[in-house]
Write a protein that holds these residues in place. Structure first.
Motif, PDB file in Angstrom:
ATOM      1  N   LYS A  25      -6.942  -7.088  -4.843  1.00 36.13           N
ATOM      2  CA  LYS A  25      -6.501  -6.697  -3.510  1.00 36.13           C
ATOM      3  C   LYS A  25      -5.306  -7.550  -3.083  1.00 36.13           C
ATOM      4  O   LYS A  25      -4.886  -7.511  -1.929  1.00 36.13           O
ATOM      5  N   ASP A  26      -4.779  -8.333  -4.019  1.00 39.34           N
ATOM      6  CA  ASP A  26      -3.653  -9.212  -3.734  1.00 39.34           C
ATOM      7  C   ASP A  26      -2.422  -8.366  -3.403  1.00 39.34           C
ATOM      8  O   ASP A  26      -1.940  -7.590  -4.230  1.00 39.34           O
ATOM      9  N   ALA A  27      -1.913  -8.530  -2.193  1.00 39.00           N
ATOM     10  CA  ALA A  27      -0.785  -7.713  -1.748  1.00 39.00           C
ATOM     11  C   ALA A  27       0.451  -7.925  -2.617  1.00 39.00           C
ATOM     12  O   ALA A  27       1.218  -6.978  -2.854  1.00 39.00           O
ATOM     13  N   TYR A  28       0.658  -9.142  -3.097  1.00 39.61           N
ATOM     14  CA  TYR A  28       1.808  -9.410  -3.967  1.00 39.61           C
ATOM     15  C   TYR A  28       1.693  -8.622  -5.265  1.00 39.61           C
ATOM     16  O   TYR A  28       2.653  -7.968  -5.697  1.00 39.61           O
ATOM     17  N   ALA A  29       0.534  -8.657  -5.903  1.00 42.40           N
ATOM     18  CA  ALA A  29       0.339  -7.927  -7.158  1.00 42.40           C
ATOM     19  C   ALA A  29       0.522  -6.429  -6.946  1.00 42.40           C
ATOM     20  O   ALA A  29       1.103  -5.727  -7.798  1.00 42.40           O
ATOM     21  N   THR A 118       6.198   2.629  -0.417  1.00 45.02           N
ATOM     22  CA  THR A 118       5.709   1.330  -0.901  1.00 45.02           C
ATOM     23  C   THR A 118       4.978   0.578   0.211  1.00 45.02           C
ATOM     24  O   THR A 118       3.929  -0.038  -0.034  1.00 45.02           O
ATOM     25  N   ALA A 119       5.512   0.637   1.420  1.00 48.18           N
ATOM     26  CA  ALA A 119       4.848  -0.019   2.546  1.00 48.18           C
ATOM     27  C   ALA A 119       3.455   0.559   2.759  1.00 48.18           C
ATOM     28  O   ALA A 119       2.474  -0.182   2.923  1.00 48.18           O
ATOM     29  N   GLY A 120       3.354   1.892   2.734  1.00 45.18           N
ATOM     30  CA  GLY A 120       2.054   2.529   2.915  1.00 45.18           C
ATOM     31  C   GLY A 120       1.074   2.160   1.821  1.00 45.18           C
ATOM     32  O   GLY A 120      -0.111   1.924   2.083  1.00 45.18           O
ATOM     33  N   ALA A 121       1.567   2.104   0.593  1.00 50.44           N
ATOM     34  CA  ALA A 121       0.691   1.771  -0.531  1.00 50.44           C
ATOM     35  C   ALA A 121       0.152   0.345  -0.401  1.00 50.44           C
ATOM     36  O   ALA A 121      -1.051   0.100  -0.574  1.00 50.44           O
ATOM     37  N   VAL A 122       1.023  -0.614  -0.098  1.00 49.47           N
ATOM     38  CA  VAL A 122       0.586  -2.015   0.013  1.00 49.47           C
ATOM     39  C   VAL A 122      -0.356  -2.190   1.204  1.00 49.47           C
ATOM     40  O   VAL A 122      -1.416  -2.827   1.089  1.00 49.47           O
ATOM     41  N   LEU A 123      -0.002  -1.628   2.345  1.00 52.05           N
ATOM     42  CA  LEU A 123      -0.815  -1.816   3.543  1.00 52.05           C
ATOM     43  C   LEU A 123      -2.196  -1.172   3.406  1.00 52.05           C
ATOM     44  O   LEU A 123      -3.203  -1.743   3.826  1.00 52.05           O
ATOM     45  N   SER A 124      -2.239   0.006   2.789  1.00 51.66           N
ATOM     46  CA  SER A 124      -3.533   0.682   2.665  1.00 51.66           C
ATOM     47  C   SER A 124      -4.386   0.075   1.561  1.00 51.66           C
ATOM     48  O   SER A 124      -5.582  -0.162   1.746  1.00 51.66           O
ATOM     49  N   ILE A 125      -3.786  -0.218   0.400  1.00 43.23           N
ATOM     50  CA  ILE A 125      -4.569  -0.711  -0.737  1.00 43.23           C
ATOM     51  C   ILE A 125      -4.941  -2.186  -0.562  1.00 43.23           C
ATOM     52  O   ILE A 125      -6.089  -2.582  -0.782  1.00 43.23           O
ATOM     53  N   ALA A 126      -3.972  -3.010  -0.165  1.00 43.70           N
ATOM     54  CA  ALA A 126      -4.232  -4.452  -0.069  1.00 43.70           C
ATOM     55  C   ALA A 126      -4.959  -4.822   1.225  1.00 43.70           C
ATOM     56  O   ALA A 126      -5.854  -5.665   1.213  1.00 43.70           O
ATOM     57  N   TYR A 127      -4.558  -4.192   2.324  1.00 41.11           N
ATOM     58  CA  TYR A 127      -5.093  -4.592   3.634  1.00 41.11           C
ATOM     59  C   TYR A 127      -6.019  -3.544   4.253  1.00 41.11           C
ATOM     60  O   TYR A 127      -6.531  -3.742   5.356  1.00 41.11           O
ATOM     61  N   ASP A 128      -6.236  -2.424   3.548  1.00 40.70           N
ATOM     62  CA  ASP A 128      -7.133  -1.360   4.016  1.00 40.70           C
ATOM     63  C   ASP A 128      -6.745  -0.854   5.410  1.00 40.70           C
ATOM     64  O   ASP A 128      -7.607  -0.535   6.236  1.00 40.70           O
ATOM     65  N   LEU A 129      -5.440  -0.761   5.635  1.00 41.96           N
ATOM     66  CA  LEU A 129      -4.936  -0.241   6.906  1.00 41.96           C
ATOM     67  C   LEU A 129      -4.630   1.252   6.766  1.00 41.96           C
ATOM     68  O   LEU A 129      -4.164   1.701   5.709  1.00 41.96           O
ATOM     69  N   PRO A 130      -4.863   2.050   7.792  1.00 46.79           N
ATOM     70  CA  PRO A 130      -4.685   3.508   7.699  1.00 46.79           C
ATOM     71  C   PRO A 130      -3.214   3.918   7.758  1.00 46.79           C
ATOM     72  O   PRO A 130      -2.768   4.600   8.686  1.00 46.79           O
ATOM     73  N   THR A 131      -2.469   3.499   6.754  1.00 46.07           N
ATOM     74  CA  THR A 131      -1.045   3.831   6.660  1.00 46.07           C
ATOM     75  C   THR A 131      -0.828   4.656   5.396  1.00 46.07           C
ATOM     76  O   THR A 131      -0.868   4.123   4.288  1.00 46.07           O
ATOM     77  N   PRO A 132      -0.643   5.964   5.525  1.00 48.92           N
ATOM     78  CA  PRO A 132      -0.526   6.810   4.328  1.00 48.92           C
ATOM     79  C   PRO A 132       0.680   6.441   3.468  1.00 48.92           C
ATOM     80  O   PRO A 132       1.715   5.986   3.973  1.00 48.92           O
TER      81      PRO A 132
END
Length: 366
Positions: A25-29, A118-132
């Motif tokens: 879940k590392d946002a950098y990775a 890319t922003a949506g992918a990082v925010l949703s996958i790493a931080y579980d935020l509802p950003t498609p």
């Protein structure tokens, strides 16, 4: 009745591929993986991602690295501006965000190379935020599901798909949802020969009901690639080769190549390479390659390479019959003599990798 998004996630849990960036879940990775996956297939990215994360395991390690070394680790993935922007993004994360990839949409969009997807992918996958996260694959999946016949880049279509994605992502884990839609587009709802019979959304897919999966989304005309020839020079002395760095912007920016010129296919290569030789070989600051003593250019190897907008045919020539000592060839800030052993330390475009492998064989690993 079960909502289609739940069917999608149930399918994903059963069929998801075990990819290295899905183990963290590392946002950098995740930022690294998503940057690599832009315009590059998953199977190609996997070994590069593993090597890159071994060399630069943290955002701080990447920020401290020399940019040319970063590009060298990227060598073979193509689209090298991604590597430079990722390196710049890491430095910005360290300098302005205390070494933590931002978790807000406004801040993460400030990072070089980070667009909406890319922003949506990082925010949703790493931080579980509802950003498609909406890319070409997602647009295809949703256009088919919604039965949209218009081009997917049309503003009204984008708005419809974004609204649908935003409503769906609220119902489940955002990170799981983002990866599930990506996986469906990669494994089932593919551009051609979609596997509708195993699709978890088939019961409510408009394109399937209408029998129009093969024509949705609407195809757009691709611009034809420009064709260009490249003439490169093989100039060697004492086991070293003259090499040059490409300009800091544009195609293959900052990478190394043999001294070269690009020209149209209908033109004579000698009319372009002789002026380059005049530039390389000087006596007392004056050009010394006279027309009467101009060398014969012997072709050594040719390779073709396709970029998104141009098709290159690169031929390497050895100048034969040059009356001057090869030691006269001038090196500069962007040109230098490089020993065969040191060639592997430079970042080469893939087309030059292949040419060098042919020309020097097993002597050096590029």
């Amino acid at each position: 009745m079960e909502h289609p998004v739940h069917k999608l996630l149930e399918w994903y849990q059963r069929n998801r591929r075990d990819l290295p960036w899905r183990r963290t879940k590392d946002a950098y990775a995740i930022l690294v993986s998503e940057t690599m996956l832009q315009q590059t297939q998953v199977d190609t990215v996997i070994p590069y991602f593993r090597r890159f994360m071994t060399e630069y395991p943290t955002v701080g390690a990447l920020a401290r690295a020399d940019q040319e070394a970063v590009v060298k680790h990227w060598q073979g993935l193509g689209y090298y501006s991604r590597a430079r922007r990722l390196h710049s993004a890491a430095q910005m994360v360290v300098d302005e965000f205390d070494g933590r990839v931002p978790s807000s949409l406004e801040q993460i969009r400030q990072l070089p190379g980070v667009g909406a997807y890319t922003a949506g992918a990082v925010l949703s996958i790493a931080y579980d935020l509802p950003t498609p996260a909406i890319d070409g694959n997602v647009l295809r999946v949703m256009a088919r599901y919604l039965g949209v016949r218009e081009p997917v880049r049309q503003a009204s279509v984008l708005c419809l798909i974004e609204d649908t994605m935003q409503s769906w992502i609220q119902l489940v884990s955002p990170g799981e949802f983002t990866q599930a839609v990506m996986e469906l587009g990669a494994l089932v709802c593919t551009p051609r020969n979609a596997a509708c019979l195993v699709c978890p959304l088939v019961d409510s897919c408009y394109a399937h009901d209408l029998g129009e999966v093969d024509v949705i989304p609407a195809k757009t005309e691709k611009k034809a690639r420009r064709k260009a020839n490249v003439g490169a020079l093989w100039i060697e002395k004492n086991g070293s080769i003259l090499v040059e760095r490409r300009k800091p912007s544009g195609l293959l920016a900052g990478m190394w190549q043999l001294p070269a010129v690009e020209y149209n296919g209908s033109e004579d290569v000698t009319s372009h390479l002789h002026p380059l030789l005049e530039e390389l070989y000087t006596e007392g600051g004056q050009p010394s390659v006279e027309e009467s003593t101009a060398p014969y250019l012997v072709p050594m190897a040719t390779e073709r390479h396709l970029f998104s907008h141009v098709e290159w045919s690169v031929t390497v020539y050895r100048p034969v019959g040059l009356t001057l000592d090869l030691g006269v060839a001038q090196a500069s800030t962007d040109r230098m003599w490089c020993s065969l052993a040191d060639l592997e330390k430079l970042a080469w475009p893939r087309v030059y990798e292949k040419l060098l492998e042919r020309l020097i064989g097993e002597r050096v690993k590029i």
